[in-house]
Design an enzyme around this catalytic site. Structure first.
Site, PDB file in Angstrom:
ATOM      1  N   MET A 268      -3.096 -27.547 -54.369  1.00  0.00           N
ATOM      2  CA  MET A 268      -4.033 -28.161 -55.304  1.00  0.00           C
ATOM      3  C   MET A 268      -5.388 -28.398 -54.645  1.00  0.00           C
ATOM      4  SD  MET A 268      -4.604 -29.217 -58.289  1.00  0.00           S
ATOM      5  CE  MET A 268      -6.234 -29.803 -58.721  1.00  0.00           C
ATOM      6  N   HIS A 302      -7.668 -19.449 -51.697  1.00  0.00           N
ATOM      7  CA  HIS A 302      -7.738 -19.757 -53.131  1.00  0.00           C
ATOM      8  C   HIS A 302      -8.186 -21.204 -53.355  1.00  0.00           C
ATOM      9  CE1 HIS A 302      -6.253 -19.485 -57.394  1.00  0.00           C
ATOM     10  NE2 HIS A 302      -6.077 -20.784 -57.199  1.00  0.00           N
ATOM     11  N   GLU A 303      -7.502 -22.130 -52.697  1.00  0.00           N
ATOM     12  CA  GLU A 303      -7.840 -23.544 -52.906  1.00  0.00           C
ATOM     13  C   GLU A 303      -9.250 -23.837 -52.395  1.00  0.00           C
ATOM     14  OE1 GLU A 303      -5.849 -24.826 -54.885  1.00  0.00           O
ATOM     15  OE2 GLU A 303      -4.186 -23.442 -54.557  1.00  0.00           O
ATOM     16  N   HIS A 306     -11.897 -22.698 -54.834  1.00  0.00           N
ATOM     17  CA  HIS A 306     -12.039 -23.586 -55.995  1.00  0.00           C
ATOM     18  C   HIS A 306     -13.170 -24.598 -55.807  1.00  0.00           C
ATOM     19  CE1 HIS A 306      -9.040 -22.700 -58.973  1.00  0.00           C
ATOM     20  NE2 HIS A 306      -7.993 -22.945 -58.224  1.00  0.00           N
TER      21      HIS A 306
HETATM   22  N1  ARG Z   1      -4.964 -25.743 -59.594  1.00  0.00           N
HETATM   23  C1  ARG Z   1      -3.827 -25.403 -58.791  1.00  0.00           C
HETATM   24  C2  ARG Z   1      -4.090 -24.006 -58.283  1.00  0.00           C
HETATM   25  O1  ARG Z   1      -4.936 -23.762 -57.573  1.00  0.00           O
HETATM   26  C3  ARG Z   1      -2.557 -25.459 -59.545  1.00  0.00           C
HETATM   27  C4  ARG Z   1      -2.081 -26.826 -59.862  1.00  0.00           C
HETATM   28  C5  ARG Z   1      -1.274 -26.839 -61.070  1.00  0.00           C
HETATM   29  N2  ARG Z   1      -0.415 -27.963 -61.118  1.00  0.00           N
HETATM   30  C6  ARG Z   1       0.335 -28.272 -62.151  1.00  0.00           C
HETATM   31  N3  ARG Z   1       1.115 -29.276 -62.040  1.00  0.00           N
HETATM   32  N4  ARG Z   1       0.302 -27.630 -63.269  1.00  0.00           N
HETATM   33  O2  ARG Z   1      -3.556 -23.037 -58.674  1.00  0.00           O
HETATM   34 ZN    ZN Z   2      -6.060 -22.247 -58.598  1.00  0.00          ZN
END
Ligand code: ARG
Ligand code: ZN
Length: 880
Positions: A268, A302-303, A306
């Site tokens: 996350m 990836h993170e 973001h």
């Molecule tokens: N945004 C996160 C990612 O980079 C995914 C988190 C999704 N979490 C959830 N509980 N739906 O992919």
């Molecule tokens: Zn993501």
């Protein structure tokens, strides 16, 4: 049955938030039996919203202790509070709201909001977890500056973290201490994070392009201290890459990564404080495979990416999820491709898309990249939103070319920095920067379903022309009976008799020296015809090179043509694709033949060439040697007969392995040498090839193979070789060796959860070892834990998702097993429970012997009283 039907939320009902939050001040008192959360919100009415609306905040399972408005305590009659909402009918235009809630992180098995994982406090707020912490306008278009004070016992929780900068810390009475964090960037609540635990800190540094020094810190449990290097190296590569390729520099002075064992998803991107599932961040050569190393590199990137695509520019509402996810996945695939073998990366991504995403797009949960309704948003963190969303961005990149795409991305970040926007804003920035009209292209965001291209060709000997006619159709999907044609970039090449890529002249006057050997044809209508000039003989078409669009292509290649493409196509992706088409065709045709019919010799010849070919990228060879998976073969069939597919595939595998035995041994020995473990593409390819050869040998119970496997297992210097040898033994009929290896492996690694997860998954996904009885036994194993999503995925998920011949047992036992586990899990972790329903949802795709059992398993789920919203949505849509 559920007493009330969960509400459906529609994109068309979007309204701007009635109230905005300028500042969010939080104080957490963390205790062993719960946590008290004090929140003070500086709020005002949104000038863009209709006047006079009441204040309504979201909550989830909250216990309210007190409410105050502008410092005045409110009494019961002044507000209306339930565990799920807080409503105050009359508030001034500007005010400060203070709320105290009591929450129980220790009992939080849903792993949303604030919870405990192996002794530490941590959070997961995306998508709607913040409302499990305190009452809040929990929607991404409400952005506030956060200040967070954390108080906890000093000896149990020496490390206290939140977003932004560490501005103050100190001691309190009773052995407690506190830390205050301030995040200067306004953010939505889903990006909030908090961590408190007894963690070791690994430090590193990064100097940005403009010369700013960034502190990089990784926090892990002490036992994992030696598993941080790879993530930190990956992070620095990603930071540099984003500067070079997208011109994006990091913005805070500190960037933190935390590893937690209990996590619903992969990781996350919380602002400045990324939280990862341990399995997606911790690695050492002894404990992680090459695949895990590569996955970690891409997830860390990836993170990190973001921070711009997601945090600086965020989503207006959750229907826009692909705005950040599709774009960020695209960015991480470009990054991984630059770090390793681009062709192999493309093959991996495309095969995931073609099996799993195409299946989703063809099933009852099919939805557009930008969905227009949902019941539970957690169910929409899907392959469609992520991976198809990535392909949609990739097509924009293909249509615009790298320079204009970069101009579009620059404009997007500049125009929308600090805003919460829509996928349409993204496309508009691309249009404005390039001058291209993407109005028809937008259908990729709006229409669900996988477009199908049917290709016909005609060669005119007298004229020396070759005509390609391409028809497009987009299938009906739930709620979308009629579709319009989409804008598809269709990359093609033509291969001539000598295996040469021919110049593609679209008109007779075009000079052959100027004509490219690859063209991206733009398809916009129901059908198009392209004529190529100046050809001496009928060419072999190489279609959809590089998988230039997420579509299916039908063209009647002969087996000889596929073999020709396998050895001559200049497009590496299509070489692999030809190998898969050839093998699929051979396997499928055997399904309807008596047992004594032999495998087409041409497949054998093709594989023999591959095994001997040292000029080709060996990573590509290793990929081409993999027969299409059962999942891929199911996806390609009209109505699937899993057992027949599995049997035919095994027959082909057995025959090939017997015939190619000496070539496989030679290939193994040639690639055997394993000096010091290096994570270089050549070494990874060598290990992949060697281990593929080993798996084939053991499949046919080869004695020498067995000896090699045992030796490799015992002497391995890294987890890639050790786990591959274990997998090969487990998938073999050498039962004694199998059990011995499993026991030794567990004995050696039982203290390491990530390795134990691999140990579970190797067994649960094996058609040989993973009988239902054995899988049931794994659930009783001392290392199994129903509260840990990774363990559930590695046993139940691996069985239902990868062990298809066992899961689809004709007596329905696999389906009943899964339904029973989902029912139990629905009580503790509905998000994970809902994900596990997925293997049952496509029941219509299967022959009656299977579909009836799948459907009745779904009905069992439907009949549970008080089903969670998560499972309800998937089950009801699947049965519709
Ligand atoms: N945004 C996160 C990612 O980079 C995914 C988190 C999704 N979490 C959830 N509980 N739906 O992919
Ligand atoms: Zn993501």
């Amino acid at each position: 049955m559920r007493t009330s039907q969960p509400q459906t939320i529609y994109l068309k009902d979007y309204e701007v938030p009635p109230f905005l939050v300028d500042h969010t001040d939080l104080r957490f008192e963390l205790f062993e039996d719960g946590a008290r959360v004090h929140s003070t919100l500086s709020m005002r009415r949104n000038p863009e919203s209709a006047a006079g609306q009441p204040l309504e905040l979201d909550g989830d399972s909250l216990e309210l202790e007190s409410v105050a408005l502008d410092g005045q305590a409110l009494s019961d009659g002044d507000y209306e509070a339930t565990p799920a909402s807080l409503r105050i009918d009359s508030v001034p235009d500007q005010f400060s709201l203070s709320v105290v809630t009591w929450i129980r992180p220790q009992d939080n098995t849903r792993l949303e909001g604030l919870y405990k994982s192996s002794g530490m406090f941590c959070t997961q707020c995306e998508a709607e977890g913040f409302r499990c912490i305190t009452y809040y306008p929990d929607r991404p278009d409400v952005m506030a500056r956060f200040r967070t004070r954390i108080e906890a016992d000093q000896s149990r929780y020496p490390v206290l973290l939140s977003n932004g900068n560490d501005v103050e810390r100190g001691e309190l009475d009773d052995g407690r201490h506190y830390a205050v964090w301030e995040d200067p960037f306004p953010k939505p609540s889903y990006l909030f994070a908090l961590v408190a635990g007894d963690l070791v800190e690994k430090k590193d540094q990064f100097t940005t392009v403009s010369g700013r020094e960034i502190d990089l810190r990784m926090y892990v449990e002490p036992r994992n201290a030696e598993k941080c290097d790879h993530a930190l190296v990956s992070l620095k590569k990603a930071m540099r890459w984003d500067e070079e390729v997208y011109g994006r520099e990091y913005d805070l002075d500190i960037f933190m990564i935390v590893a937690v064992d209990d996590f619903n998803m992969g990781a996350m991107e919380n602002k400045g404080l990324n939280i990862f599932n341990s399995s997606c961040v911790l690695a050492s050569p002894d404990t992680a495979t090459d695949m895990a190393f590569q996955r970690i590199e891409s997830i860390v990137a990836h993170e990190y990416f973001h921070n711009w695509s997601g945090n600086r520019v965020t989503c207006r509402d959750w229907f826009q999820l692909s705005l950040k996810e599709g774009f960020t996945v695209f960015r991480d695939t470009q990054f991984s491709s630059d770090m390793g073998s681009p062709t192999v990366k493309r093959i991996e991504d495309a095969s995931l898309l073609r099996t799993a995403q195409f299946a989703e797009d063809g099933g009852p949960m099919a939805h557009p990249v930008r969905p227009d309704s949902y019941m539970e948003i957690s169910n929409f963190y899907t392959l469609t939103v992520y991976e198809k969303g990535c392909e949609v961005v990739r097509m924009i990149h293909t249509l615009l070319g790298p320079e204009q795409f970069r101009a579009g991305s620059d404009l997007y970040f500049e125009r929308h920095d600090g805003q919460a926007v829509t996928t349409d804003d993204f496309v508009r920035a691309m249009e404005d920067a390039s001058g291209r009209d993407l109005s028809q292209f937008r259908l990729w965001y709006e229409q669900a379903g996988t477009p199908r291209l049917t290709v016909e060709d005609e060669y005119d000997d007298a004229q020396g022309t070759y005509r390609l006619t391409i028809h497009q159709s987009v299938p009906a999907t739930p709620g979308q009976p009629e579709k319009q044609p989409q804008h598809i970039p269709f990359a093609v090449g033509l291969i001539g008799e000598q295996g040469k890529a021919l110049p593609l002249r679209l008109s007779a006057d075009e000079d052959e020296n100027d004509a490219p050997t690859q063209r991206v044809l733009e398809l916009t209508g129901d059908s198009h015809t392209f004529t190529f000039h100046g050809l001496q003989a009928r060419p072999v078409p190489s279609l959809l090179q590089g998988f230039s669009a997420p579509v299916r292509v039908d063209y009647p290649w002969t087996r000889d043509q596929l073999m020709f493409l396998m050895s001559h196509d200049p497009d590496g992706f299509n070489r692999w694709d030809a190998s898969q088409r050839l093998a699929s065709d051979v396997i499928e045709s055997l399904m309807h033949q008596p047992k004594d019919v032999r495998t087409d010799r041409r497949l054998l010849t093709a594989y023999r060439h591959l095994l001997a070919d040292r000029s080709l990228d060996q990573a590509l060879v290793a990929r081409m040697l993999q027969l299409p998976t059962v999942a891929a073969l199911i996806e390609q069939s009209e109505t699937a007969d899993v057992q027949a597919i599995h049997e035919a595939r095994r027959r082909v595998l057995t025959e090939l392995a017997v015939e190619l035995r000496d070539d496989l041994v030679a290939c193994y020995r040639r690639n055997q040498e394993s000096g010091e473990y290096r994570l270089e593409p050549e070494d990874i390819a060598r290990r992949a090839l060697k281990n593929t050869a080993l798996a084939w040998l053991l499949h046919v119970k080869d004695e020498e193979g067995r000896m090699l496997a045992v030796k490799q297992f015992e002497g391995a210097t890294n987890m890639t070789d050790r786990a591959s040898a274990l997998r090969a033994l487990v998938n073999s009929d050498f039962e004694g060796d199998r059990q011995q290896a499993l026991d030794r492996f567990y004995g050696q690694f039982k203290e390491d959860p990530q390795v134990v997860e691999q140990w579970f998954a190797i067994q649960a996904s094996s058609p040989n070892a993973g009988s239902l009885a054995h899988v049931e036994a794994l659930l009783e194993h001392e290392a199994f834990d129903w509260k840990n999503p990774n363990k559930i995925r590695s046993v139940v998920g691996a069985f239902a998702g990868q062990n298809l011949s066992r899961f689809h047992a004709k007596d329905g036992s696999g389906y009943r097993f899964l339904a029973k586990r989902i029912l139990a899990l629905d009580e503790t972790n509905p998000q994970i429970a809902a994900r596990l329903v997925s293997p049952l949802t496509r029941w219509r795709k299967f022959k009656n012997v299977y579909s009836e059992g799948m459907k009745s398993a779904l009905e069992t789920l439907r009949d549970k009283p008080d089903l969670s919203k998560d499972v309800y949505e998937v089950v009801h849509k699947s049965l519709k």
